[in-house]
Design an enzyme around this catalytic site. Structure first.
Site, PDB file in Angstrom:
ATOM      1  N   GLY A 219       0.839  -1.200   0.000  1.00 41.72           N
ATOM      2  CA  GLY A 219       0.000   0.000   0.000  1.00 41.72           C
ATOM      3  C   GLY A 219       0.865   1.238   0.000  1.00 41.72           C
ATOM      4  O   GLY A 219       2.037   1.179  -0.383  1.00 41.72           O
ATOM      5  N   ASN A 220       0.306   2.345   0.406  1.00 36.41           N
ATOM      6  CA  ASN A 220       1.090   3.581   0.508  1.00 36.41           C
ATOM      7  C   ASN A 220       0.541   4.452   1.628  1.00 36.41           C
ATOM      8  O   ASN A 220      -0.448   4.094   2.271  1.00 36.41           O
ATOM      9  CB  ASN A 220       1.121   4.313  -0.843  1.00 36.41           C
ATOM     10  CG  ASN A 220      -0.273   4.699  -1.289  1.00 36.41           C
ATOM     11  OD1 ASN A 220      -0.948   5.459  -0.621  1.00 36.41           O
ATOM     12  ND2 ASN A 220      -0.709   4.137  -2.421  1.00 36.41           N
ATOM     13  N   ARG A 221       1.157   5.588   1.846  1.00 35.82           N
ATOM     14  CA  ARG A 221       0.858   6.394   3.030  1.00 35.82           C
ATOM     15  C   ARG A 221      -0.328   7.332   2.860  1.00 35.82           C
ATOM     16  O   ARG A 221      -0.631   8.117   3.747  1.00 35.82           O
ATOM     17  CB  ARG A 221       2.093   7.217   3.403  1.00 35.82           C
ATOM     18  CG  ARG A 221       3.217   6.389   3.973  1.00 35.82           C
ATOM     19  CD  ARG A 221       4.456   7.244   4.172  1.00 35.82           C
ATOM     20  NE  ARG A 221       4.139   8.496   4.853  1.00 35.82           N
ATOM     21  CZ  ARG A 221       4.827   9.613   4.707  1.00 35.82           C
ATOM     22  NH1 ARG A 221       5.859   9.654   3.891  1.00 35.82           N
ATOM     23  NH2 ARG A 221       4.488  10.697   5.359  1.00 35.82           N
TER      24      ARG A 221
END
Ligand code: CTP
Length: 420
Positions: A219-221
């Site tokens: 995923g990412n932030r």
């Protein structure tokens, strides 16, 4: 999501709200409502019925609004208070609205100050009913509500299901929370002619999660804040809004159709299902570009992998590019580009490659802009090579600037930021 009361702005300065309070136990929550409306800059005149004064004291409302609570039809100088309050109001809210008040409102009674102001105003009217669930379920209450909504054009908000007064357990009849009412006040204060009223807006937001196994993901932030702000701002301007969000801890914004998804492919499916009816599409999601090709069906264990795990990744579909041709003719498409290097160049390339009308470029790696913060510093690029640099702003304000540009494109105005 971000309570307006916490923001260092008074967006409703100069707006006048009449807040009617009738006699139900939820009246204590209206003190919070009066406070929030005041903190947002509006001038709040509270009108209490006699029954409301049995539940809460006028002094509490006077303490938070800084204004006298109105209770009598006649003011000290002899002028007709109901006429001046009704005429000057930009918005008329009644919270809580009891069964008795709804009956009197539906029948056009003018037997106290509140119902008289209601007849004398031409401002939008928002009623937040609250009562015991048996009273709410009574067919006469249903008929009164229907008349208020369908014949008189009043906005009816709630009630919700939940805990009722002591000893009554739970049921349908609880007043919607003040924060929820405040959001609706914002939409109604933006005017009957909300600048995006009648428009359909689709927004993507948040990260996507691409499963490695049942418990792990890539995923990412992204927190989803920028996309949620755009969706909320569009709704406040009167639009019908659908928000397709990847996993985000933000609560569903009031009034918006929210579709929660996990993966990029789920997001693509949801966008494909809604994009054909959207006149404005804003792609604010930070979509994971890659996904594990063969997610494990069971948790991957170190004892099986040894000291190295190799995962083969495949490229995810590009949601913006794949849905470009599905947007109706004349629709406006807005993209985002978060870059560490060559910001404007790369954003310009993405604008052309994905057929956006506007792209919002923001630099990655700054403390006060980009992922997971409330503020952003962006440049808006358009198809004609125009650029508009915005200062550091709250994401809600950035959302407003983006939608200003979209509105100007819809009106056939200058697309170039240079002229704005
Ligand atoms: N976007 C999308 N679907 C993807 C990737 C991106 O809809 N699979 C959208 C984003 O929502 C954004 C724009 O395309 O509006 C640009 O996204 P960005 O991640 O900056 O660019 P990419 O095209 O993924 O290129 P790269 O990551 O290689 O810079």
């Amino acid at each position: 999501m971000f309570p307006w009361s916490l923001q260092p702005r008074r967006p409703w300065q100069g707006r006048r709200v009449v807040l009617g309070v009738t006699g139900g136990i939820a009246a204590y929550k209206s003190i919070q409502l009066a406070r929030d409306l005041t903190l947002l800059g509006s001038q709040v005149d509270v009108v209490m019925t006699e029954a409301a004064r049995r539940f809460v004291g006028p002094l509490s409302f006077e303490g938070v609004t800084g204004r006298r609570v109105a209770r009598s039809l006649w003011s000290a100088d002899g002028s007709a208070l109901h006429l001046s309050l009704g005429r000057d109001a930009h918005l008329f809210v009644v919270a809580p609205a009891t069964a008795d008040f709804l009956a009197r409102a539906a029948h056009g009674r003018a037997d106290d100050l509140l119902t008289t102001v209601l007849l004398a105003t031409r401002a939008p009217v928002l009623l937040a009913p609250a009562m015991n669930h048996r009273m709410w379920d009574h067919p006469q209450t249903g008929a009164n509500v229907q008349h208020c909504r369908d014949r008189l054009g009043y906005h009816i908000l709630g009630p919700h299901e939940g805990r009722l007064g002591a000893g009554e357990g739970s049921g349908m009849g609880r007043m919607v929370e003040p924060s929820h009412i405040v959001e609706w006040c914002g939409r109604l204060l933006s005017g009957r002619t909300g600048s995006l009223s009648g428009r359909s807006v689709l927004v993507t937001a948040g990260p996507t999660r691409e499963p490695l196994d049942p418990v792990r993901f890539l995923g990412n932030r992204s927190s989803g804040r920028m996309g949620f702000s755009v969706a909320r701002e569009a709704w406040l301007r009167g639009a019908d809004v659908t928000l397709v969000s990847g996993p985000s801890s933000l609560p569903d914004p009031v009034g918006i159709r929210v579709i929660r998804v996990e993966t990029a492919r789920d997001m693509l499916g949801a966008v494909e299902a809604h994009v054909a009816s959207a006149q404005i599409v804003v792609y604010a999601a930070a979509v994971a570009d890659y996904r594990p090709m063969k997610p494990a069906s069971r948790k991957t264990r170190k004892s099986h992998t040894g000291d190295r795990l190799t995962v083969e990744l495949g490229v995810n579909p590009d949601i913006a590019a794949e849905t470009a041709s599905l947007t109706p003719a004349g629709g406006i498409r807005v993209g985002f580009a978060l870059e560490t290097d060559d910001l404007l160049e790369r954003a310009g390339e993405k604008l052309r490659a994905k057929g956006f009308d506007l792209i919002v470029a923001n630099p990655a790696g700054e403390d006060d802009a980009g992922f997971d913060v409330d503020t952003n510093r962006v440049t808006i690029l358009d198809r004609h090579g125009g650029t508009q640099d915005l200062p550091l702003l709250l994401k809600d304000e950035v959302a407003g600037r983006i939608l200003d540009r979209v509105e100007s494109l819809l009106e056939g105005g200058m697309a170039s930021g240079a002229a704005l």
